[in-house]
Motif scaffolding. Structure first.
Motif, mmCIF file in Angstrom:
data_model
loop_
_atom_site.group_PDB
_atom_site.id
_atom_site.type_symbol
_atom_site.label_atom_id
_atom_site.label_comp_id
_atom_site.label_asym_id
_atom_site.label_seq_id
_atom_site.Cartn_x
_atom_site.Cartn_y
_atom_site.Cartn_z
ATOM 1 N N ASP A 1 0.848 -1.191 0.000
ATOM 2 C CA ASP A 1 0.000 0.000 0.000
ATOM 3 C C ASP A 1 0.883 1.241 0.000
ATOM 4 O O ASP A 1 2.085 1.159 0.288
ATOM 5 N N ASP B 1 0.290 5.803 0.636
ATOM 6 C CA ASP B 1 -0.681 6.862 0.899
ATOM 7 C C ASP B 1 -0.019 8.212 1.113
ATOM 8 O O ASP B 1 1.184 8.306 1.307
ATOM 9 N N ASP C 1 4.124 1.134 2.237
ATOM 10 C CA ASP C 1 4.075 0.092 3.264
ATOM 11 C C ASP C 1 4.610 -1.236 2.748
ATOM 12 O O ASP C 1 4.211 -1.698 1.671
ATOM 13 N N THR D 1 6.918 1.068 7.248
ATOM 14 C CA THR D 1 6.508 2.112 6.321
ATOM 15 C C THR D 1 7.703 3.021 6.071
ATOM 16 O O THR D 1 8.400 3.409 7.010
ATOM 17 N N ASN E 1 -2.058 5.691 -3.163
ATOM 18 C CA ASN E 1 -3.398 5.282 -3.568
ATOM 19 C C ASN E 1 -4.517 6.103 -2.943
ATOM 20 O O ASN E 1 -5.637 6.087 -3.435
ATOM 21 N N THR F 1 -10.012 -0.402 7.948
ATOM 22 C CA THR F 1 -9.800 -1.574 7.097
ATOM 23 C C THR F 1 -10.898 -2.585 7.277
ATOM 24 O O THR F 1 -11.659 -2.545 8.176
#
Length: 136
Positions: free
Chosen positions: A26, A28, A48, A94, A109, A136
């Protein structure tokens, strides 16, 4: 996200270097106040990984406990922000997208903590936005 073999990155002074095996699961943009303050920018761009995907080639991060469960890693020599680690998820790490040698390789994303996005910043992308953290 583009597939590239062995993405590499590191800190500003070169004391810390890493290589990534594979792609992040992922990525962000984070607009929370802690990211803003720790990075020194109006938002952070993060990617991540599962811990085994990150190979440290040189040096090591120094961690600061920004809360009871969050550790933010930086280079002790140049102060460059590199990592975010949540102690409740010990298998994940991360990293800042900007610390990559080619930050264009990874595209976030979604946006989180947009309630804290600065008023003068206009971002025109199609990424989903979450006022707080993403459920989530």
């Amino acid at each position: 996200m583009k597939q590239e073999q062995g993405l590499e990155g590191g800190c500003l002074c070169g004391a810390i270097r890493y290589r990534i095996e594979g792609l992040p699961f992922d990525a962000d943009y984070c607009h929370c106040r802690m990211c803003q303050k720790s990075i020194g920018a109006v938002f952070g761009a993060w990617m991540d990984f599962k811990l085994p995907q990150v190979v440290w080639l040189k040096g090591q991060v120094t961690e600061f406990a920004s809360s009871d469960s969050v550790r933010r890693g930086f280079c002790q020599q140049c102060g460059c922000s590199l990592t975010y680690r949540h102690t409740q998820y010990p298998d994940y790490l991360t990293l800042t997208i900007a610390s990559l040698d080619n930050p264009s390789s990874i595209k976030p994303n979604y946006h989180i903590y947009t309630d804290n996005q600065v008023s003068w910043l206009t971002i025109e992308d199609n990424c989903k936005r979450y006022p707080q953290g993403r459920s989530t």
